[in-house]
Design an enzyme around this catalytic site. Structure first.
Site, PDB file in Angstrom:
ATOM      1  CD  GLU A 278      81.848  10.674  66.310  1.00  0.00           C
ATOM      2  OE1 GLU A 278      80.686  11.098  66.455  1.00  0.00           O
ATOM      3  OE2 GLU A 278      82.745  10.928  67.106  1.00  0.00           O
ATOM      4  CD  GLU A 281      80.216  10.535  59.859  1.00  0.00           C
ATOM      5  OE1 GLU A 281      79.695  10.222  60.957  1.00  0.00           O
ATOM      6  OE2 GLU A 281      80.054  11.646  59.323  1.00  0.00           O
ATOM      7  CB  CYS A 298      78.323  13.440  71.172  1.00  0.00           C
ATOM      8  SG  CYS A 298      80.061  13.605  71.382  1.00  0.00           S
ATOM      9  CB  SER A 318      80.364  12.962  63.016  1.00  0.00           C
ATOM     10  OG  SER A 318      79.561  11.823  63.155  1.00  0.00           O
ATOM     11  CE  LYS A 357      73.728  15.655  75.173  1.00  0.00           C
ATOM     12  NZ  LYS A 357      74.083  15.080  73.876  1.00  0.00           N
ATOM     13  CD  GLU A 360      71.261  16.323  71.104  1.00  0.00           C
ATOM     14  OE1 GLU A 360      71.222  15.943  72.290  1.00  0.00           O
ATOM     15  OE2 GLU A 360      72.176  15.985  70.326  1.00  0.00           O
ATOM     16  CD  GLU A 365      66.989  18.423  63.164  1.00  0.00           C
ATOM     17  OE1 GLU A 365      65.888  18.993  63.125  1.00  0.00           O
ATOM     18  OE2 GLU A 365      68.000  18.934  63.674  1.00  0.00           O
ATOM     19  CB  CYS A 502      79.194  15.912  79.587  1.00  0.00           C
ATOM     20  SG  CYS A 502      78.937  15.823  77.859  1.00  0.00           S
TER      21      CYS A 502
END
Ligand code: HC1
Ligand code: SF4
Length: 568
Positions: A278, A281, A298, A318, A357, A360, A365, A502
């Site tokens: 990251e 990036e 994230c 990102s 999550k 996710e 993908e 979190c």
């Protein structure tokens, strides 16, 4: 200051306080099912009813302000009788299935029923029956268990500012539901689970993956690997009566081994890896005219929010997969090859503080070839249930350490679990990448803490980098609108959907102790402070991974395996 009398005790209270808070300040807890700290009182449940001298009826303590000379009784026979009747009515219109309920022994209605000695069915009559909403990948909604306290509605509307659920109909037909009573999966819900954390019963709960994980562990062909999120180690001890803010990393690792996992790795390893990707990036985008500002990626609740509400800013997010997805991806590629294991046999279980999550990990993908990066997600609460089933006495476990190489991590990774942590970790490495030097002071105090939006400017190599940290999805709207309008002054923005990050995720232990978030956060900062290495680029196993497999951050291979794309 005013002086009032509560149960014969003289109490000094600040003007504007409610009877509920004034009583609490002298150790008198008045029960409530609807009240939420820091939100305007709704007075919906009436359980907090008290007697106020000079008043004929009973008064809700959560909504009544203190005044000089007020005389209050919070536990008179009349008050007790009224509370017991309210509880009896609620119990009678509630499924009588405590023994098989996921919130058995952690249910506020059950506690009140016990407290007020409800021992018989006095109001038997028609009860409501509703279908359970199992449409989402993360959560279930069971309206039959709903006691209409409204806490979930307020968490969703007033804290998260999503508004995916609300009251409809009136009187006996009244229900909390999604628009047109369709499933959560077709609503605006981002599956953050903040409504679960405030629900007094089991009307809202995660979708359990315990059975699926148990069968994988019993399947001899499967090579089951667990990974643990940064925040879980700072909270799971609460379920075993340990003080708030106890770090139980070592016990957690042993417990997971005893469940049968062949390896227990640390999501923190991949948090360090995420930072390498990251930070690179971000620098690329700054130096090569990419879309700025860049948002962190994230938090899957945030990503879901952006995909549903602001597709025009998706190229600002990102492309890094979230750390636990990266960990899974590395396990099914690099690690499988290194260890000579067929990736098809690897079953990766993420232990997460988060409900999103689950959704996710099921995103199509996020896979290697046809295999999902992560096979199943257990929330902190589900892991506790699993330990119980397996007869694991958590408190008595010896400590042990994570397996390697995907178990090594730095202090920078630990603080991912709290709001501001991802940004702080990224800045430590971005500074090193841009200057070749290390930061003298690693802590960025301006972006720590519970404020809704935290901003700072960091000068790196003569360039001012403007950063922002959005703490809770309810604070994101204005920031996103500025980006969409091309008016943002920021370069890098962290967004975490849950207030506090979190550490306060929707999969964490449920109890209404307001100090829990800061106590848990302290654990993460302590792990960082005590760590041998505190910068992600100092993680030796991550360095080896680049040397042996990815080459360098943002390489073609890294892009194929560690990055993803978003869809509107
Ligand atoms: Fe999180 Fe993350 S910090 S998203 O909050 O980036 O869930 O703890 O595991 O993936 O590392 C959650 C926590 C967690 C990821 C990391
Ligand atoms: Fe609202 Fe989050 Fe609950 Fe969905 S999970 S209903 S977004 S609070």
């Amino acid at each position: 200051m005013v002086q009032l009398t509560i149960n014969g005790i003289k109490v000094n209270a600040e003007e504007g306080m409610t009877i509920l808070d004034a009583a609490k300040s002298v150790g008198i807890t008045i029960p409530t099912l609807c009240h939420m700290k820091n939100l305007f009182p709704s007075g919906a449940c009436r359980i907090c009813s008290v007697e106020v001298e000079g008043f004929k009826g009973l008064t809700p303590a959560c909504a009544y302000p203190v005044s000089d000379g007020l005389v209050v009784e919070t536990d008179s026979p009349r008050v007790r009788k009224a509370r017991k009747t309210i509880v009896e009515l609620l119990v009678e219109n509630h499924p009588q299935d405590c023994l098989i309920c996921v919130r058995n022994k952690n249910c506020e209605l059950q506690d009140l029923s016990e407290r007020y000695g409800v021992r018989e069915h006095r109001y038997v009559g028609e009860t409501k029956s509703h279908a359970i909403d199992i449409s989402s990948a993360s959560m279930e909604r069971d309206p039959a268990k709903c006691i209409l306290c409204g806490r979930c509605v307020r968490a969703c509307h007033e804290v998260q500012k999503i508004g995916a659920i609300d009251f409809t109909k009136r009187g006996f037909a009244s229900i909390v539901t999604t628009p047109y009573n369709k499933g959560l999966n077709v609503s605006d819900c981002i599956l953050c689970g903040q409504c679960i954390l405030v629900c007094p019963t089991a009307a809202l709960r995660e979708k359990s993956s315990v059975k699926e994980v148990a069968s994988a562990l019993y399947d001899r062909k499967k090579y089951c690997i667990a990974q643990v999120a940064p925040a879980v180690r700072a909270s799971i001890g609460e379920e075993y009566n340990m003080p708030l803010g106890t770090d139980v990393t070592g016990l957690l690792v042993t417990g997971l081994r005893r469940l049968g996992f062949k390896k227990v790795f640390d999501t923190n390893f991949a948090a360090d890896l995420t930072i390498m990707e990251e930070a690179s990036e971000l620098i690329n985008r700054i130096q090569n005219g990419g879309s700025l500002p860049m948002f962190t990626s994230c938090c899957p609740g945030w990503v879901k929010y952006a995909e549903m509400n602001n597709p025009e800013i998706l190229d600002h997010i990102s492309t890094c997969k979230s750390p636990h997805e990266m960990e899974g991806a590395v396990l099914k590629t690099y690690y499988a090859k290194k260890m000579g294991i067929d990736p098809k046999d690897i079953f990766v279980v993420s232990i997460m503080p988060c409900t999103v999550k689950k959704y996710e990990s099921a995103r199509p993908e996020l896979k290697e070839e046809v295999l999902p990066d992560v096979d199943a997600v257990l929330t902190t609460r589900e892991l506790v249930r699993f330990f119980k089933i397996a007869g694991i006495d958590f408190n008595d476990l010896p400590e042990s350490e994570f397996d390697n190489p995907l178990g090594e991590s730095t202090g920078a990774a630990a603080i991912f679990g709290t709001s501001g942590g991802v940004m702080e970790a990224a800045l430590r490495t971005a500074y090193w990448k841009l200057t070749g030097k290390e930061l003298d002071k690693l802590e960025f105090e301006e972006i720590r803490g519970m404020e809704g939006v935290k901003e700072a400017t960091v000068n790196i190599n003569g360039m001012d980098i403007n950063i922002a940290v959005v703490n809770g999805i309810g604070n994101v709207k204005q920031i996103v609108e500025e980006v969409a309008a091309g008016k943002s002054k920021h370069h890098f923005i962290e967004v975490m959907a849950c207030p506090g990050g979190c550490i306060n995720g929707g999969g964490q232990p449920i109890h209404q102790k307001p100090e829990k978030v800061m106590k848990r956060v302290k654990v993460l900062y302590q792990i960082d402070e005590n760590a041998k290495h505190r910068r992600s680029h100092e993680n030796e196993s991550v360095k080896t991974l680049y040397r042996e497999f990815f080459g360098e951050p943002n390489s073609h291979k890294a892009h194929e395996i560690l990055h993803t794309e978003y869809f509107d």
